[in-house]
Design an enzyme around this catalytic site. Structure first.
Site, PDB file in Angstrom:
ATOM      1  N   GLY A 164       0.791  -1.231   0.000  1.00 55.88           N
ATOM      2  CA  GLY A 164       0.000   0.000   0.000  1.00 55.88           C
ATOM      3  C   GLY A 164       0.820   1.276   0.000  1.00 55.88           C
ATOM      4  N   GLY A 165       2.089   1.180  -0.392  1.00 53.47           N
ATOM      5  CA  GLY A 165       2.931   2.372  -0.461  1.00 53.47           C
ATOM      6  C   GLY A 165       3.623   2.741   0.823  1.00 53.47           C
ATOM      7  N   GLU A 200      15.735  -1.191  -4.653  1.00 57.56           N
ATOM      8  CA  GLU A 200      15.563  -1.447  -6.078  1.00 57.56           C
ATOM      9  C   GLU A 200      15.906  -0.190  -6.873  1.00 57.56           C
ATOM     10  OE1 GLU A 200      11.905  -4.703  -6.083  1.00 57.56           O
ATOM     11  OE2 GLU A 200      11.490  -2.610  -6.560  1.00 57.56           O
ATOM     12  N   LYS A 201      16.243  -0.390  -8.118  1.00 62.80           N
ATOM     13  CA  LYS A 201      16.388   0.724  -9.042  1.00 62.80           C
ATOM     14  C   LYS A 201      15.032   1.397  -9.190  1.00 62.80           C
ATOM     15  CE  LYS A 201      18.215   3.155 -12.491  1.00 62.80           C
ATOM     16  NZ  LYS A 201      19.263   4.162 -12.265  1.00 62.80           N
ATOM     17  N   HIS A 208       2.160   0.033 -14.460  1.00 61.11           N
ATOM     18  CA  HIS A 208       1.924  -1.077 -13.531  1.00 61.11           C
ATOM     19  C   HIS A 208       1.064  -2.093 -14.271  1.00 61.11           C
ATOM     20  CE1 HIS A 208       0.862  -2.468  -9.217  1.00 61.11           C
ATOM     21  NE2 HIS A 208       0.469  -3.391 -10.070  1.00 61.11           N
ATOM     22  N   GLU A 287       5.801  -7.779  -6.952  1.00 60.01           N
ATOM     23  CA  GLU A 287       5.203  -8.584  -5.897  1.00 60.01           C
ATOM     24  C   GLU A 287       4.153  -9.508  -6.477  1.00 60.01           C
ATOM     25  OE1 GLU A 287       3.102  -6.310  -2.981  1.00 60.01           O
ATOM     26  OE2 GLU A 287       1.934  -5.195  -4.439  1.00 60.01           O
ATOM     27  N   ASN A 289       0.307 -11.042  -5.448  1.00 61.13           N
ATOM     28  CA  ASN A 289      -0.847 -11.023  -4.561  1.00 61.13           C
ATOM     29  C   ASN A 289      -1.502 -12.399  -4.596  1.00 61.13           C
ATOM     30  OD1 ASN A 289      -0.824  -8.305  -3.604  1.00 61.13           O
ATOM     31  ND2 ASN A 289      -1.457  -7.650  -5.643  1.00 61.13           N
ATOM     32  N   ARG A 291      -4.284 -13.774  -3.809  1.00 61.32           N
ATOM     33  CA  ARG A 291      -5.726 -13.659  -3.548  1.00 61.32           C
ATOM     34  C   ARG A 291      -6.428 -13.142  -4.798  1.00 61.32           C
ATOM     35  NH1 ARG A 291      -5.908  -8.232  -3.671  1.00 61.32           N
ATOM     36  NH2 ARG A 291      -4.251  -7.045  -2.659  1.00 61.32           N
ATOM     37  N   VAL A 294      -9.242  -6.805  -6.531  1.00 60.16           N
ATOM     38  CA  VAL A 294     -10.395  -5.920  -6.708  1.00 60.16           C
ATOM     39  C   VAL A 294     -10.780  -5.839  -8.180  1.00 60.16           C
ATOM     40  CG1 VAL A 294     -11.248  -3.555  -6.435  1.00 60.16           C
ATOM     41  CG2 VAL A 294      -9.749  -4.545  -4.687  1.00 60.16           C
TER      42      VAL A 294
END
Length: 446
Positions: A164-165, A200-201, A208, A287, A289, A291, A294
């Protein structure tokens, strides 16, 4: 097949899971806080159980209460939806220990992918392209300086347990690294109870892009194409589309095949999403997820596959019979996330809904638990509806989206419907020319 599924969630996703179960002839149990007693999923479920007061820590995150609800109703499986306990490995362990099936991946896979450092290392070993950076946790500023010099500035420091940032800091230059390193560690410790960070770079203008997979835990995997989720504000997605306007077919097939092979090698079970940053025709894993997402409806619209029903089938032990060549991608789909927020200031706007009218027609879907007279509680995420449209191509999809936004009525509370109407008028968006920084600049400049 399961006879009864407890839905450990609320709002539109709880209703979405209920509908999938109903079409499969499976009974449902809705759990709810006292604030959600009048929610639509509670009204429609075969049974409902109140699990606590409004606070999510005392209700939707209350594992003992959820397990008790499953036992008292004789539910033989639990669907977690997204958010709340959907990626909580401890919850999976407890559910399994009580002889109840968790509809999702194993606790081990959730733990592995929940640790961002371990996840990146695993994907790298499985042949999935990753962002250049540290091989693991960075423990000292001296180590951070050495790695940053090797990969070049700008760099980003990220919390290993993050999401979530939170726990993310960018250092544009060597002079800014010390502050970014210490700040990321402090924020990570505060948010997650763990100050482990990695580097990370930092990509200046990526998109995204995420790949949807479906696997049965036996090595059978298909990918269901990609979603472009680049339109974000404060790392929260606002609009998603499939396919991405930025990808060529060759790249699309290449990354899909790479991801499917990796997930098959892991013996992963259920649905999952592998998220990438995409820049200059290169993919960089960030990453996974573990699950339902949304934004899963856009994938359903272009493939015709019900992802929730697919989740339930593989959880029930049925092998995946779909082959990659069976997946047919058709047309274009866009999802707008409608939130109960002021469209200018983004201040939360809970309260009673006076009128609620959704658009309809060919290729239009609305996932929402709202109804006229319902009161949006102030305790939870502000997402109140998802408008999903489909067209034979992106241009038709955009025209249909515009018409649908005009028809959508929610009165009594403020919503972000006007923001989506503004987006649709923007030439860059209509051309598909945007990246992960675009929406925040658009909001700032309007």
């Amino acid at each position: 097949m399961f006879e009864k599924i407890l839905i450990a969630n609320r709002g539109e996703i709880a209703l979405r899971v209920h509908r999938a179960c109903r079409e499969m002839g499976i009974k449902t149990v809705a759990v709810h806080s006292t604030a959600d007693a009048d929610a639509m999923d509670v009204r429609l479920a075969d049974e409902s159980v109140c699990i606590g007061p409004p606070s999510s820590t005392e209700s939707y995150l209350n594992i003992p209460s959820i397990i008790a609800a499953a036992e008292v109703t004789n539910a033989d499986a639990i669907h977690p939806g997204y958010g709340f306990l959907s990626e909580n490995a401890k919850f999976v362990d407890i559910v399994t220990a009580h002889g109840i099936k968790f509809i999702g991946p194993s606790a081990d896979h959730i733990r592995l992918m929940g640790d961002k450092i371990a996840a990146k290392d695993t994907m790298k070993k499985l042949g999935v392209p990753c962002v250049p950076g540290s091989d693991g946790e960075i423990k000292t500023l001296e180590e951070a300086e050495r790695i940053a010099k090797d990969i070049g500035y700008p760099v980003i420091i990220k919390a290993s347990a993050g999401g979530g940032g939170r726990g993310m800091k960018v250092a544009e230059t060597a002079d800014a690294l010390s502050e970014a390193f210490s700040s990321a560690r402090s924020e990570s410790k505060l948010a997650f109870g763990d100050d482990a960070v990695y580097m990370e770079k930092y990509l200046s203008g990526p998109r995204h892009i995420e790949i949807q997979i479906l696997a049965d835990g036996k090595g059978n995997v298909v990918h269901l194409g990609e979603r472009d989720c680049s339109l974000q504000r404060r790392h929260q997605k606002a609009l998603e589309e499939s396919p991405s306007p930025a990808l060529k077919d060759e790249l699309r097939q290449q990354i899909g095949a790479t991801v499917a092979k990796a997930i098959g090698d892991m013996k992963y079970e259920g649905v999952g999403t592998i998220e990438f940053l995409f820049e200059n025709d290169e993919f960089y894993f960030i990453e996974m997820n573990t699950r339902l997402q949304v934004e899963h409806p856009v994938t359903e619209m272009v493939t015709g596959i019900d992802l929730v029903q697919a989740q339930i089938n593989v959880a029930a032990g049925f092998p995946l019979t779909l082959k990659q060549e069976d997946i047919v991608f058709s047309g274009h789909s866009i999802e707008c996330r409608i939130t109960a927020e002021d469209p200018v200031t983004f201040a939360a706007s809970p309260g009673p809904v006076h009128e609620f009218h959704v658009p309809g027609g060919l290729g239009v879907r609305v996932d929402s638990g709202l109804y006229s007279g319902y009161s949006v509680p102030p305790y939870y995420d502000s997402l109140i509806a998802k408008l999903i449209v489909h067209g034979k191509d992106r241009e038709e999809c955009l025209m249909r989206l515009g018409r649908s936004l005009e028809e959508f009525v929610v009165s009594g509370i403020k919503t972000t419907l006007p923001l989506h109407q503004e987006l649709l008028l923007n030439e860059d968006f209509r051309k598909g020319d945007y990246n992960i920084h675009w929406l925040e600049k658009f909001i700032e400049d309007r």
